[in-house]
Design a protein around this motif. Structure first.
Motif, PDB file in Angstrom:
ATOM      1  N   ALA A   1       0.655  -1.121   0.099  1.00 53.46           N
ATOM      2  CA  ALA A   1      -0.032   0.034  -0.154  1.00 53.46           C
ATOM      3  C   ALA A   1       0.856   1.056  -0.229  1.00 53.46           C
ATOM      4  CB  ALA A   1      -0.912   0.074   0.981  1.00 53.46           C
ATOM      5  N   PRO A   2       0.491   2.164  -0.719  1.00 55.85           N
ATOM      6  CA  PRO A   2       1.180   3.551  -0.652  1.00 55.85           C
ATOM      7  C   PRO A   2       1.169   4.133   0.579  1.00 55.85           C
ATOM      8  CG  PRO A   2      -0.721   3.961  -1.843  1.00 55.85           C
ATOM      9  CD  PRO A   2      -0.723   2.425  -1.695  1.00 55.85           C
ATOM     10  N   ALA A   3       1.875   5.253   0.865  1.00 51.92           N
ATOM     11  CA  ALA A   3       1.639   6.111   2.159  1.00 51.92           C
ATOM     12  C   ALA A   3       0.232   6.880   2.107  1.00 51.92           C
ATOM     13  CB  ALA A   3       2.558   7.113   2.188  1.00 51.92           C
ATOM     14  N   VAL A   4      -0.641   6.731   3.156  1.00 47.11           N
ATOM     15  CA  VAL A   4      -1.736   7.388   3.355  1.00 47.11           C
ATOM     16  C   VAL A   4      -1.567   8.399   4.364  1.00 47.11           C
ATOM     17  CG1 VAL A   4      -4.224   6.886   4.036  1.00 47.11           C
ATOM     18  CG2 VAL A   4      -2.905   5.143   2.822  1.00 47.11           C
ATOM     19  N   ARG A   5      -1.819   9.859   4.059  1.00 50.81           N
ATOM     20  CA  ARG A   5      -1.707  10.930   4.626  1.00 50.81           C
ATOM     21  C   ARG A   5      -2.446  11.874   4.449  1.00 50.81           C
ATOM     22  NH1 ARG A   5       4.158   9.855   3.591  1.00 50.81           N
ATOM     23  NH2 ARG A   5       5.120   9.002   5.384  1.00 50.81           N
ATOM     24  N   GLY A   6      -3.282  12.643   5.613  1.00 50.14           N
ATOM     25  CA  GLY A   6      -4.227  13.554   5.375  1.00 50.14           C
ATOM     26  C   GLY A   6      -5.258  13.571   6.157  1.00 50.14           C
ATOM     27  N   ASP A   7      -6.268  14.538   6.008  1.00 48.91           N
ATOM     28  CA  ASP A   7      -7.647  14.486   6.796  1.00 48.91           C
ATOM     29  C   ASP A   7      -8.628  13.741   5.664  1.00 48.91           C
ATOM     30  OD1 ASP A   7      -6.246  15.729   8.685  1.00 48.91           O
ATOM     31  OD2 ASP A   7      -6.957  17.644   8.560  1.00 48.91           O
ATOM     32  N   MET A   8      -9.266  12.849   6.042  1.00 50.24           N
ATOM     33  CA  MET A   8     -10.172  12.060   5.194  1.00 50.24           C
ATOM     34  C   MET A   8     -10.942  11.235   5.934  1.00 50.24           C
ATOM     35  SD  MET A   8      -7.444   9.598   3.362  1.00 50.24           S
ATOM     36  CE  MET A   8      -5.798  10.887   3.870  1.00 50.24           C
ATOM     37  N   SER A   9     -12.077  10.747   5.266  1.00 50.24           N
ATOM     38  CA  SER A   9     -12.869   9.725   5.847  1.00 50.24           C
ATOM     39  C   SER A   9     -12.324   8.482   5.672  1.00 50.24           C
ATOM     40  CB  SER A   9     -14.182   9.504   5.174  1.00 50.24           C
ATOM     41  OG  SER A   9     -13.961   9.255   4.007  1.00 50.24           O
ATOM     42  N   THR A  10     -12.854   7.320   6.584  1.00 50.72           N
ATOM     43  CA  THR A  10     -12.120   6.005   6.482  1.00 50.72           C
ATOM     44  C   THR A  10     -12.119   5.568   5.092  1.00 50.72           C
ATOM     45  OG1 THR A  10     -12.823   5.445   8.840  1.00 50.72           O
ATOM     46  CG2 THR A  10     -12.318   3.533   7.468  1.00 50.72           C
ATOM     47  N   GLU A  11     -13.475   5.777   4.346  1.00 51.14           N
ATOM     48  CA  GLU A  11     -13.488   4.941   2.985  1.00 51.14           C
ATOM     49  C   GLU A  11     -12.340   5.894   2.195  1.00 51.14           C
ATOM     50  OE1 GLU A  11     -17.200   4.577   5.196  1.00 51.14           O
ATOM     51  OE2 GLU A  11     -16.001   6.102   4.881  1.00 51.14           O
ATOM     52  N   GLN A  12     -12.282   7.160   2.038  1.00 54.23           N
ATOM     53  CA  GLN A  12     -11.197   7.770   1.455  1.00 54.23           C
ATOM     54  C   GLN A  12      -9.646   7.262   1.656  1.00 54.23           C
ATOM     55  OE1 GLN A  12     -12.089  11.783   2.773  1.00 54.23           O
ATOM     56  NE2 GLN A  12     -12.912  12.415   0.607  1.00 54.23           N
ATOM     57  N   ALA A  13      -9.593   7.037   2.807  1.00 52.19           N
ATOM     58  CA  ALA A  13      -8.290   6.363   3.408  1.00 52.19           C
ATOM     59  C   ALA A  13      -8.079   5.014   2.633  1.00 52.19           C
ATOM     60  CB  ALA A  13      -8.196   6.383   4.895  1.00 52.19           C
TER      61      ALA A  13
END
Length: 816
Positions: free
Chosen positions: A72-84
């Protein structure tokens, strides 16, 4: 038919028995789906799915064979669970289904379909994240690791006072902000507008802002921070030299600034109340262009007020502009500035024990009595700050940061104060005068390189840093005698005489540090290791004064390695037991001009701590419990062979237990509770004569017991919808104003404490009455509701301090 084996990436939400005894009401909290801040490095897809599930408390169901071998790539930021999840699944050939019950299921995408992930993600830099605006519970912080790490994963006892808590309690300074925080005691010199002093686990801490030291000065005689300009107050308990260099063993306080926001902010606040308080504050922020490349924050305040001491004003002007430039999702630069001007008199009055804590033949000296002189006393303070926070993501692995600030504070504090009764049969107090002019400047720069990567099954968050700090102090003190006063029937218009130069010095200190930290994860195990090496150079230039009519320069070079280690295991249910070891290092500057005084070694501290943290997945609550033993060495103390000299043979020990729970039990009910037990002792001392000793006795201003609780409830339906009530209680156990025990009464330590005070609040959302009043909130807060008259501490029989009396503040806030 055999069904394929399914795996869930989230464990049970069972609550451990030891935590359940602290806060059983937490069981009432229901999981909530909401946006969150993710900061996950590139890793195996199964690992990333587990982290997303844990942080969001959402159940993710999938067949293990689907994710086997996928990254998986890096996941960074403000987002919902679905977006993450969409971002994590990008390019994997997997898609996402959501059931009516909210269960997330992974499935293969049809052949030829590519999951590009969600693009509507607010990838703000984590430095500009606003935390705690709507909750007492803050779950992430940079203070403990200098990386954005969930507090539950940090093997150190840390408390964070949120913006909402400060607003709900109408705090007027940082000392008030930490009233409900365990392990820290402020306001021990009473209602003090000239300096803020704290004790953390028995020791005096340094104060930082955004990770860089502030010019609070020795004994707090420097800056005072305006709480309206702060986003949160972090209290790090235990030695923190590995990350911050020069630091004391009890811990440190880190203030976080209000930063520019991608969301528009418009707030006007008006306050009025006790002591003729009149205050206007404003807080504006948001994007400056449609692309979101530029954003700003402008916070300001004007205060005109008296104090609980007659003839003493406490006025303030404050302005703090900030500007963020974000040319792309990988780069941000935030420039911050601040100006603050305070003026009036000083509320730090030295009341005699006889007449305040004890009775006297002549009556009682009230807490509103000025022992100084309104025609002589004056306090002027101007402070300036200018700096920036820079961050750049080179790629999914490396991030570079540089934080820099120049701070300056100019102070003139001219006052006259009590020096004891003229005689045992006279109500007249002798007085001394002091005119202090002080300039403190600090230049800080902290360079960091952070890397997220894996080595086999190990996930690393590696931090490397180089920081530099230069402190400069120009201190000029003129002392004298002042006309005596009868405190039971005071008259003023006295005069000063016999003036002399008590101190005239210029002192500089430069410190450079190299540090390395690695946060390592293996399944549920979390290991934090860090080491640091510091070089400190100091020069003290004593100019002629009454004690030494000649120049004298003292140079001092120190260097020291410090380290820390912590290990924890994070269970699926949000419980993490941990154990840690840490060290402190603090150069002791020579403040004596005696030719017999040696160059002192730095004080050194070490601590062992064990604790349990509990953050129920999906619930807005956080509970911590910790035990510790802490030792500080190389304390300066009197030479047992000649008390006129100072030697460095002292040692002190503090050990204790701390408990804290913060919870949003429902959307309209919030709770804070804490308890502190501190057992402190001077274990080595130079005071070994029968007439004067401190060995075996408690550290000063360190209560053995502290406890507090605060509850806020808002009605959300019915005719009183929008009406809220807050109530709190604070208990301070027995403490001593010094450690000295003597057969001479004037030198013997004095006991105080064992006090409980109550606070209350009433607030109402006027938007519930009419849509035209949407965003308008009114509140009335009362601290020390029943106006308890008490003494916080006495350093000796001529210096006792009254605690803050009842203070009522009415607030009208309008947000749009």
């Amino acid at each position: 038919m055999n069904r394929p084996q399914m795996r869930t990436a989230n464990g049970a939400l069972a609550m451990s028995r030891c935590i359940r005894t602290l806060l059983p009401l937490a069981l009432l909290m229901a999981p909530m789906a909401h946006a969150a801040t993710f900061d996950l490095p590139a890793a195996g897809l199964a690992t990333t799915l587990g982290r997303i599930a844990q942080q969001s408390a959402r159940e993710i169901v999938y067949e293990p064979s689907l994710v086997s071998g996928l990254q998986a790539p890096a996941v960074r930021g403000d987002m919902s669970t679905e977006q993450a999840l969409s971002q994590a699944l990008s390019g994997s050939g997997l898609g996402l289904d959501t059931t009516e019950g909210g269960v997330l299921t992974l499935k293969p995408l049809p052949s030829g379909t590519v999951n590009l992930g969600e693009t509507s993600i607010n990838a703000r830099s984590l430095d500009s994240e606003e935390i705690g605006d709507t909750s007492y519970v803050v779950k992430r912080s940079r203070g403990g690791t200098k990386t954005d790490t969930p507090l539950v994963e940090v093997p150190q006892s840390i408390s964070v006072v949120s913006r909402k808590q400060m607003d709900d309690q109408a705090v007027q300074d940082v000392s008030q902000a930490v009233r409900y925080t365990p392990g820290i005691y402020g306001e021990y010199t009473g209602s003090n507008n000239s300096r803020e002093q704290f004790r953390v686990r028995g020791f005096s801490p340094y104060v930082f802002q955004d990770g860089l030291m502030l010019p609070y000065g020795e004994s707090g005689q420097g800056s005072m921070s305006e709480p309206y300009g702060l986003q949160s107050v972090e209290v790090l308990r235990g030695p923190s030299s590995m990350l911050y260099g020069q630091s004391r063993p009890g811990g440190l306080i880190n203030l976080t600034s209000k930063l520019p926001s991608a969301t528009p902010i418009h707030q006007i606040q008006v306050q009025g109340g006790s002591h003729d308080l009149k205050q206007l504050g404003f807080d504006f922020g948001g994007p400056l262009d449609d692309q979101g490349e530029w954003s700003y924050r402008l916070t300001g305040l004007v205060k005109d007020s008296g104090t609980q001491v007659e003839h003493v004003d406490n006025n303030r002007n404050f302005i703090a502009p900030a500007l963020t430039w974000r040319p792309n999702d990988d780069t941000s630069l935030t420039v911050l500035a601040q100006y603050q001007r305070d003026w009036g008199g000083t509320t730090e009055q030295y009341y005699p024990q006889k007449g305040s804590q004890q009775g006297s033949p002549w009556g009682h000296i009230g807490s509103d009595t000025l022992l100084g002189d309104p025609n002589y006393d004056q306090m002027r303070r101007e402070s300036y700050q200018l700096g920036y926070l820079f961050e750049h993501h080179l790629n999914d692995t490396w991030t570079l940061r540089q934080n820099l600030r120049w701070s300056k504070v100019n102070i003139q504090n001219r006052s006259t104060f009590n020096n004891g009764y003229a005689s045992a049969t006279s109500p007249t107090l002798l007085r001394l005068a002091s005119d202090i002019k002080r300039n403190i400047q600090i230049f800080n720069v902290d360079n960091q390189a952070q890397a997220h990567f894996n080595t086999g099954a190990l996930e690393h968050t590696l931090l490397m840093g180089v920081d530099f700090r230069r402190n400069a102090l120009d201190n000029d003190v003129v002392n004298g005698t002042f006309t005596s006063i009868n405190p039971y029937s005071p008259t003023y218009n006295g005069s000063v005489s016999n003036q002399y130069v008590g101190r005239d010095m210029y002192q500089t200190q430069k410190q450079t540090g190299l540090y390395l930290q690695d946060q390592i994860k293996l399944d549920r195990w979390i290991l934090t290791l860090g080491g640091r090496y510091d070089w400190a150079k100091s020069t003290s230039d004593f100019r002629p004064d009454r004690a030494t009519p000649r120049d004298r320069v003292i140079k001092q070079n120190d260097e020291k390695a410090t380290w820390r280690a912590g290990l924890g295991y994070l269970f699926d249910n949000g419980v993490m037991p941990y154990f840690s070891y840490s060290q402190s290092f603090d150069p002791t500057l020579n403040t004596s001009v005696s030719s017999t005084t040696p160059i002192f070694k730095p004080t050194e501290g070490e601590q062992y701590e064990a604790g349990v943290k509990y953050q129920p997945p999906g619930q807005d609550s956080f509970i911590t419990a910790s035990v510790y033993t802490l030792t500080q060495k190389n304390l300066t103390t009197a030479d047992p062979l000649d008390n006129r000299n100072t030697v460095q043979i002292g040692e002190a020990r503090s050990r204790g237990f701390e408990l804290e729970g913060k919870a949003v039990l429902s959307h309209n009910l919030s709770l804070i509770a804490s308890y502190t037990y501190t057992d402190s002792e001077i274990t080595k001392s130079g005071y070994v004569t029968s007439a004067y000793t401190d060995k075996g006795y408690e550290l000063p201003f360190t209560p053995r017991h502290q406890a507090s609780a605060w509850l806020d409830y808002t009605l959300d339906d019915g005719p009183l919808a929008g009406l809220g009530l807050g109530a709190g209680a604070r208990y301070t156990g027995v403490l001593w104003g010094s450690s000295a025990v003597s057969t001479v009464a004037a030198r013997d330590r004095i006991q105080s404490g064992n006090v409980t005070v109550f606070d209350a609040a009433v607030h109402y959302d006027l938007g519930k009455l009419s849509s035209e009043l949407q965003g308008t909130r009114v509140a009335v807060n009362a601290s020390n509701l029943f106006d308890k008259d008490y003494v916080t501490a006495c350093t000796n029989n001529t210096a006792c301090y009254y605690g803050p009396r009842r203070n009522v503040i009415a607030t009208v806030t309008y947000d749009w």
